[in-house]
Design an enzyme around this catalytic site. Structure first.
Site, PDB file in Angstrom:
ATOM      1  N   THR C  58       0.834  -1.200   0.000  1.00 49.54           N
ATOM      2  CA  THR C  58       0.000   0.000   0.000  1.00 49.54           C
ATOM      3  C   THR C  58       0.868   1.250   0.000  1.00 49.54           C
ATOM      4  O   THR C  58       0.678   2.152  -0.801  1.00 49.54           O
ATOM      5  CB  THR C  58      -0.962  -0.022   1.212  1.00 49.54           C
ATOM      6  OG1 THR C  58      -1.727  -1.226   1.153  1.00 49.54           O
ATOM      7  CG2 THR C  58      -1.899   1.160   1.178  1.00 49.54           C
ATOM      8  N   ARG C 107      -2.660   5.247   7.314  1.00 49.17           N
ATOM      9  CA  ARG C 107      -2.883   3.845   7.667  1.00 49.17           C
ATOM     10  C   ARG C 107      -2.894   3.721   9.176  1.00 49.17           C
ATOM     11  O   ARG C 107      -1.972   4.218   9.826  1.00 49.17           O
ATOM     12  CB  ARG C 107      -1.731   3.008   7.086  1.00 49.17           C
ATOM     13  CG  ARG C 107      -1.732   1.568   7.520  1.00 49.17           C
ATOM     14  CD  ARG C 107      -2.841   0.796   6.819  1.00 49.17           C
ATOM     15  NE  ARG C 107      -2.498  -0.569   6.587  1.00 49.17           N
ATOM     16  CZ  ARG C 107      -2.529  -1.169   5.411  1.00 49.17           C
ATOM     17  NH1 ARG C 107      -2.919  -0.533   4.339  1.00 49.17           N
ATOM     18  NH2 ARG C 107      -2.202  -2.436   5.274  1.00 49.17           N
ATOM     19  N   HIS C 135     -10.807  -0.125   3.463  1.00 53.85           N
ATOM     20  CA  HIS C 135      -9.588   0.095   2.698  1.00 53.85           C
ATOM     21  C   HIS C 135     -10.061   0.520   1.304  1.00 53.85           C
ATOM     22  O   HIS C 135      -9.942  -0.226   0.340  1.00 53.85           O
ATOM     23  CB  HIS C 135      -8.785  -1.199   2.658  1.00 53.85           C
ATOM     24  CG  HIS C 135      -7.383  -1.056   2.164  1.00 53.85           C
ATOM     25  ND1 HIS C 135      -6.859   0.148   1.745  1.00 53.85           N
ATOM     26  CD2 HIS C 135      -6.378  -1.961   2.009  1.00 53.85           C
ATOM     27  CE1 HIS C 135      -5.602  -0.036   1.370  1.00 53.85           C
ATOM     28  NE2 HIS C 135      -5.289  -1.298   1.516  1.00 53.85           N
TER      29      HIS C 135
END
Lengths: 307, 307, 307
Positions: C58, C107, C135
């Protein structure tokens, strides 16, 4: 006058005229960045951050300062380094300097480490904290904040509270305040973590100071209340620490007892000593202070690089 | 001739003409960087460092090399990665390659890992150390240093001392030396950590070599003494290690016993085997060697990117 | 219409027209990047990644997206932060936002953390995973992949398999699928890790869904089989986990039993649940899916920055 090519190891490395020039430059960069975003003063320049102990705000503040000036940043962090293999930190600095960074920002656990390597290293060094000794750019942004908020530093009464014995923030701040006239520092702390004599010796005769036991003894006198953390590990007796916590906690209720509330600063991170209830008060300046760090450091980097 | 788009997995991936061309290019880049700072050869190019084990000098050296060429660097470090969740490193490489970096620098604990993924990955790969196997860019900067210091490599006598059995530096250096004429390598180590036969097989007939027990046996013969670490964990018997330490430590006093002192190199970091007292001697070239790494790697990156 | 300046916290923050516009923009950026390398849309812009828990794909995917757009990235990682000293993550966000990044990618382990700080923080926020909650950019790249592979999303039958109870991928994917017509979701999992009711409540009436026990019950119906990990730590009884593994492992042999094989996706990293033997099948799209993440995120960043 400029600080081009100079090592910045101590708050004493700034004369009053340097500070006033840097404050104005920080304000100018603030305007330019808000109007134009990333600038190009530092185009083609590389800043190396050599952090031998972790630190969020300080590293990111320097990083943003350099990026906003248009420069590049390369980070060396000890956690991914062969220091683990036993290499000496001095060797590491020699190797890093050999890669020709334009400026090196050092953070170290070892006091006076930047002083030790400054003549070995070609690049100008900025001390971003050397153990309990100093943190001169923290003092720079602290005074820049006071200068912005109150319009001057001469004549102010500034209370510094918390762990004064082991903190590097109180020492650098005290040293830098000697560059101004008629300043009074109130050191607010229990005796066992009061300011060290070696710090007082360096400011003796250059700034007035008074040791005070409790914040309520002076709060209405103060223009600035600078809160720092009280670290549990500094106390030989944990019960003593628990007993003292109540007396060194600043919250909205405590402040409501006073007619005059000074501006409140904190180097952050805070733990229990500065309650979030204070955040809503107009006197709460600590997040603005953190933000000022980016501009103050950008001004310093610009001068040191001579760009 | 150029290395454009090639994978660099082994010191054998360089022919003699590649090396001579890269050494000259490294010198040229050194001049350009010193005159102009950050260059723009690699503008708009992205180098990915994929480090599955930590390493300071190697990663920062590549990073500075790329930044000085004007390129961008994105770092993947295993410590912050989901490899912890059990993902295979090969999957990781496929994913990273899918982000279209222009070149990938890989460091791995697993020998021959870069060889395993080279055909899976589109971007050219540079092996920055694969376990005990090889470290070809270390050899590149080592020979670049010798070439700069002594003006040639043909005909030289080079002593490599320390942990020859498990080190990746001795193997890559040995392989690369086969590209030159009339070179003699002296492997200086106690028998239990002497150079492995599989390495000797690869250089057999291409370079002369002699196994030697102690540095004093050959030091006056040598043009170069290349010192590496003797790692405690390599010895089954700790007392054996302690007994040997004395015999494999190079310090100023030891060197003062000889009429001729070769140039002294070390891949760094050093521990006890190369004493700081040697640093002041004109023969001490290890910090220069580390610095040369940036220029040698910049030359290699420039060729591989075809820029 | 555009997402300029908007916070992206949930898959529900995208309307159907936003998604279709972003998919086309992602395709356009793919072409431009392949033709010209690094673009200059984001020149002078800074993206901050604020990662309070580690993540490879990510973070690197966002980083490559921003770098390919020509912007700069500054990484904040919790492992090197003073969060260790007890600072609250909200304070950290305030401080980071004070450095004026143009966009912040967050995050967090704490569900709904981005929602909590969105009004405190000036910069637009992109949620890159908030604990077990959502997400949304994973769902964005998932649907972008399906749209590219199958040419449409309306009318498709999509099986989502694995840990549906605690995964944030199944929830965001389900929410985003409500933006399309006549989609059927098959939730394939043993009862104890089936999709949570709170997720079903949010999609009720907007998308058809069926809970299924085993992949073989529906595989020939599916256009897409979306595999996710089955995490050992989710099972109170380790023997139960071991017993179930066989039934939820997709390998080439298993797939060979069916006449029709859907395209196979996975958010990666995979462990045992998706066997490498599947990689060679034309239906295996998970590495392409990871690569699509870079383009989908570049499209989103471009819109949010309004560049």
């Amino acid at each position: 006058m400029s600080l081009k090519g100079k090592d910045i190891l101590s708050a004493f490395d700034f004369e009053r005229e340097d500070l006033e020039r840097l404050f104005k430059l920080a304000d100018q960069l603030r305007t330019e960045i808000s109007e134009r975003g990333v600038l190009d003063y530092a185009k083609g320049k590389i800043m190396l951050t050599a952090f031998f102990e972790p630190s969020t705000r300080t590293k990111l503040s320097f990083q943003f300062a350099m990026e906003k000036l248009g420069g590049r940043v390369i980070n060396f962090d000890v956690s991914t380094s062969s220091v683990l293999k036993g290499e000496s930190d001095v060797d590491t600095m020699k190797i890093l300097d050999g890669y020709d960074p334009d400026v090196i920002v050092i953070r170290q656990k070892i006091p006076f480490f930047p002083h030790r390597v400054k003549d070995i290293v070609k690049a100008p060094i900025i001390n971003a904290g050397d153990g309990p000794n100093e943190h001169p750019t923290q003092a720079l942004l602290d005074l820049y904040t006071i200068w912005r908020e109150l319009g001057k530093i001469d004549g102010l009464k500034i209370g510094i509270m918390g762990d004064l014995k082991y903190g590097r923030t109180p020492s650098s701040l005290s040293y830098m305040l000697t560059r101004f006239n008629n300043v009074t520092i109130y050191y607010i702390a229990p005796e066992q973590i009061q300011i060290r004599d070696e710090i007082l010796e360096k400011i003796e005769g250059k700034v007035k100071y008074v040791k005070v036991g409790r914040p309520e003894d002076v709060i209405e006198e103060l223009d600035v209340l600078y809160v720092t953390r009280l670290q549990k590990e500094r106390f030989s007796n944990p019960e003593e620490y628990e007993r003292l916590k109540g007396a060194y906690k600043i919250d909205k209720e405590f402040l409501s007892k006073f007619k005059h509330i000074p501006i409140i600063m904190h180097p952050l991170p805070r733990v229990w000593e500065l309650d979030p209830s204070v955040d809503e008060l107009p006197q709460a300046k600590y997040f603005e202070q953190a933000r000022n760090g980016m501009f103050a450091r950008a001004a310093l980097i610009k001068e040191v690089l001579g760009i």
